[in-house]
Design a protein around this motif. Structure first.
Motif, PDB file in Angstrom:
ATOM      1  N   SER A 234       0.838  -1.200   0.000  1.00 47.99           N
ATOM      2  CA  SER A 234       0.000   0.000   0.000  1.00 47.99           C
ATOM      3  C   SER A 234       0.872   1.249   0.000  1.00 47.99           C
ATOM      4  O   SER A 234       0.583   2.236  -0.699  1.00 47.99           O
ATOM      5  CB  SER A 234      -0.902  -0.028   1.237  1.00 47.99           C
ATOM      6  OG  SER A 234      -1.527   1.208   1.409  1.00 47.99           O
TER       7      SER A 234
ATOM      8  N   GLY B 159      -1.524  -5.670  -1.281  1.00 48.49           N
ATOM      9  CA  GLY B 159      -1.455  -4.340  -0.659  1.00 48.49           C
ATOM     10  C   GLY B 159      -1.490  -3.241  -1.707  1.00 48.49           C
ATOM     11  O   GLY B 159      -2.202  -2.243  -1.562  1.00 48.49           O
TER      12      GLY B 159
ATOM     13  N   GLN C 108      -4.875  -0.928  -2.128  1.00 44.55           N
ATOM     14  CA  GLN C 108      -4.786   0.526  -1.880  1.00 44.55           C
ATOM     15  C   GLN C 108      -5.419   1.285  -3.038  1.00 44.55           C
ATOM     16  O   GLN C 108      -6.145   2.261  -2.837  1.00 44.55           O
ATOM     17  CB  GLN C 108      -3.308   0.930  -1.716  1.00 44.55           C
ATOM     18  CG  GLN C 108      -3.098   2.352  -1.161  1.00 44.55           C
ATOM     19  CD  GLN C 108      -3.257   3.464  -2.205  1.00 44.55           C
ATOM     20  OE1 GLN C 108      -3.046   3.256  -3.398  1.00 44.55           O
ATOM     21  NE2 GLN C 108      -3.643   4.641  -1.749  1.00 44.55           N
TER      22      GLN C 108
ATOM     23  N   ARG D 157      -9.357   0.626  -2.932  1.00 45.55           N
ATOM     24  CA  ARG D 157     -10.011   0.884  -1.628  1.00 45.55           C
ATOM     25  C   ARG D 157     -10.797  -0.340  -1.176  1.00 45.55           C
ATOM     26  O   ARG D 157     -11.852  -0.216  -0.544  1.00 45.55           O
ATOM     27  CB  ARG D 157     -10.948   2.097  -1.665  1.00 45.55           C
ATOM     28  CG  ARG D 157     -10.661   3.168  -2.690  1.00 45.55           C
ATOM     29  CD  ARG D 157      -9.334   3.809  -2.520  1.00 45.55           C
ATOM     30  NE  ARG D 157      -9.127   4.909  -3.471  1.00 45.55           N
ATOM     31  CZ  ARG D 157      -7.962   5.445  -3.723  1.00 45.55           C
ATOM     32  NH1 ARG D 157      -6.864   4.971  -3.161  1.00 45.55           N
ATOM     33  NH2 ARG D 157      -7.845   6.444  -4.558  1.00 45.55           N
TER      34      ARG D 157
ATOM     35  N   ARG E  10      -8.312  -3.169   5.382  1.00 49.29           N
ATOM     36  CA  ARG E  10      -8.356  -1.764   4.971  1.00 49.29           C
ATOM     37  C   ARG E  10      -7.532  -0.896   5.928  1.00 49.29           C
ATOM     38  O   ARG E  10      -6.887   0.063   5.511  1.00 49.29           O
ATOM     39  CB  ARG E  10      -9.823  -1.309   4.934  1.00 49.29           C
ATOM     40  CG  ARG E  10     -10.036   0.158   4.568  1.00 49.29           C
ATOM     41  CD  ARG E  10      -9.842   0.422   3.082  1.00 49.29           C
ATOM     42  NE  ARG E  10      -9.989   1.836   2.782  1.00 49.29           N
ATOM     43  CZ  ARG E  10      -9.217   2.499   1.927  1.00 49.29           C
ATOM     44  NH1 ARG E  10      -8.253   1.882   1.278  1.00 49.29           N
ATOM     45  NH2 ARG E  10      -9.415   3.769   1.693  1.00 49.29           N
TER      46      ARG E  10
ATOM     47  N   PHE F 250      -4.039  -1.092   4.869  1.00 51.22           N
ATOM     48  CA  PHE F 250      -3.778  -0.335   3.638  1.00 51.22           C
ATOM     49  C   PHE F 250      -3.785   1.169   3.922  1.00 51.22           C
ATOM     50  O   PHE F 250      -2.962   1.913   3.376  1.00 51.22           O
ATOM     51  CB  PHE F 250      -4.815  -0.674   2.551  1.00 51.22           C
ATOM     52  CG  PHE F 250      -4.982  -2.159   2.336  1.00 51.22           C
ATOM     53  CD1 PHE F 250      -3.878  -2.987   2.284  1.00 51.22           C
ATOM     54  CD2 PHE F 250      -6.241  -2.743   2.203  1.00 51.22           C
ATOM     55  CE1 PHE F 250      -4.007  -4.370   2.117  1.00 51.22           C
ATOM     56  CE2 PHE F 250      -6.391  -4.106   2.035  1.00 51.22           C
ATOM     57  CZ  PHE F 250      -5.270  -4.925   2.000  1.00 51.22           C
TER      58      PHE F 250
ATOM     59  N   GLU G   4      -0.734   4.118   3.564  1.00 54.48           N
ATOM     60  CA  GLU G   4      -0.764   5.399   2.842  1.00 54.48           C
ATOM     61  C   GLU G   4      -0.650   6.585   3.802  1.00 54.48           C
ATOM     62  O   GLU G   4      -0.955   7.705   3.427  1.00 54.48           O
ATOM     63  CB  GLU G   4      -2.015   5.491   1.952  1.00 54.48           C
ATOM     64  CG  GLU G   4      -3.333   5.398   2.675  1.00 54.48           C
ATOM     65  CD  GLU G   4      -4.553   5.482   1.751  1.00 54.48           C
ATOM     66  OE1 GLU G   4      -4.686   4.651   0.837  1.00 54.48           O
ATOM     67  OE2 GLU G   4      -5.363   6.403   1.961  1.00 54.48           O
TER      68      GLU G   4
END
Lengths: 73, 364
Positions: free
Chosen positions: B74, B216, B220, B223, B299, B302, B306
């Motif tokens: 991610s 990953g 990302q 979503r 999530r 991920f 970010e």
């Protein structure tokens, strides 16, 4: 000046809920939504399509966020 | 690059990623991961907690490279597509507690939402109760959201803050590769690695890491979120995220049939129990905690990749919750529900309701 929804810094799905609430309140017209992630921008665009609103503009701001203009005739 | 970015945002983009996860999860099982556990974020974080000695259940201790890959994949995607946004400060202690109870619920059921789907794809009927519980928990979370529940706004912060969890993951990778013995003055673990049981079953480090990085990266971009999929159906009747979830289920199911990994039934399913009530309520607690925290365990990894420091806190809450679960006899096992598991689920549901009811500042 168009009404604004400031959803910056809020977790998913609050930007969507706030935008949805504004859509229900206005029923039609034009308003802007301020978000700060691409995810929120995509979610708002998807909601707009679902609810029959048009994304007139999605403008990138200086702080890497977006101002999305939504319109319904 | 722009076309690729657009594709990931489409229905076909998220379906592709669902298919990709479903196939890779079934293959990971073939390559050595435990049955119906090709990927399980909750179980794998629990294994990491065990490897670090945060619990001492000898059969579930291993540093799972998939988790490391999810965060780093991610991170790479976020940098390539210029979406790395270091941010933090939205009720971190509450997110820690939500992660803590999300893990307790998941370990009463024995799996995260991804594993619930993979268990169903492998023929485990008990997963139906878990998925129904998950949906119920998310539905309650949506009610709180509709009534103004909010964890408040986050703030942009230093890049280094967004790098904290990725750096922790790199440290875990070093622990995995070098496997130092640091207990009793260097004579024993941690780091612990299971010699039998689910913790001893794993694909090679390179394969697991590569799969983790790949998932990953794509998750990302799209979503991908199991909780979000259910939430969007309830909240706005939107099936975008759900299409990825269905794709995962079908891809894993087909692949399991091909690989001879489909064994329908309720009894004697791998790493599962048949207590329907607590399968349902365990996952209800998790679903509610995920909804209040804004994402399923995958999530959250991920998001942390970010730059979301609050998601990173949720992840740490989950790892702490795993240690707690196994130390305090909360976690289930194939023999049944843990002795204090039901008590913990009820307490968790009450805590989540307390959070959902009291954190209702109207954000203007």
């Amino acid at each position: 000046m168009a009404e604004q929804v400031d959803a910056r810094g809020l977790s998913c799905p609050q930007p969507v809920i706030m935008t949805h609430n504004k859509m229900k309140e206005l029923k039609k017209g034009i308003f802007e939504v301020m978000v700060d992630t691409d995810t929120s921008r995509e979610n708002i665009s998807r909601l707009a399509r679902n609810e029959g609103w048009e994304v007139v503009e999605s403008k990138k701001t200086q702080d890497s966020g977006y101002i999305i203009t939504l319109k319904k005739e | 690059m722009s076309n690729l970015k657009t594709f990931f945002g489409t229905r076909w983009g998220i379906i592709s990623v669902g298919v990709c996860i479903g196939i890779l999860a079934a293959l990971l099982q073939k390559w050595g991961n435990p049955p119906n556990m090709g990927i399980c974020v909750a179980c794998f974080e629990r294994d990491i907690a065990g490897a670090l000695g945060l619990h001492r259940v000898a059969v579930v201790q291993y540093i799972r490279p998939e988790i490391i890959g999810f965060v780093l994949g991610s991170l790479i995607a976020a940098y390539i597509f210029k979406e790395f946004r270091p941010r933090v400060g939205s009720a971190p202690i509450v997110r820690f507690i939500l992660g803590f109870f999300a893990m307790i619920g998941a370990l009463v059921f024995l799996g995260c939402p991804w594993r619930a789907l993979l268990r169903l794809a492998g023929g485990d009927g008990n997963a139906i109760l878990g998925l129904a519980g998950l949906a119920s928990g998310v539905a309650v979370g949506v009610l709180f959201l509709k009534n103004g529940y909010s964890l408040g706004r986050n703030q942009m912060t230093y890049t280094s803050v967004g790098w904290i969890l990725p750096l922790i993951m790199l440290s875990l990778f070093a622990f995995l590769v070098f496997a130092p013995l640091m207990g009793d003055g260097g004579k024993s673990g941690p780091i612990f690695f299971s010699e039998k049981g689910p913790g001893s079953m794993h694909a090679s480090i390179a394969v697991s890491l590569m799969v983790g990085l790949l998932i990953g990266f794509f998750a990302q971009r799209t979503r991908f979120c199991t909780m979000g999929a259910i939430r969007d159906i309830i909240l706005i009747r939107n099936f975008h995220l759900a299409s990825g979830l269905f794709a995962l289920l079908i891809a894993a199911f087909v692949n399991n049939i091909i690989l001879g990994q489909f064994h329908p039934g309720f009894a004697k399913q791998p790493v599962a129990h048949t207590n329907h009530l607590w399968n349902f309520l365990g996952m209800s607690l998790s679903g509610l905690a995920f909804a209040l925290a804004g994402g399923c365990p995958g999530r959250q990894l991920f998001l942390a990749g970010e730059g979301d420091g609050d998601a990173a806190i949720f992840v740490l809450g989950m790892i702490f919750g795993a240690g707690f679960s196994h130390t305090f006899s909360l976690a289930s096992s194939p023999a049944g529900v843990g002795f204090y598991g039901p008590h913990a689920v009820i307490i968790g549901l009450l805590v989540c309701c307390y959070i959902g009811l009291t954190m209702r500042e109207r954000i203007k």
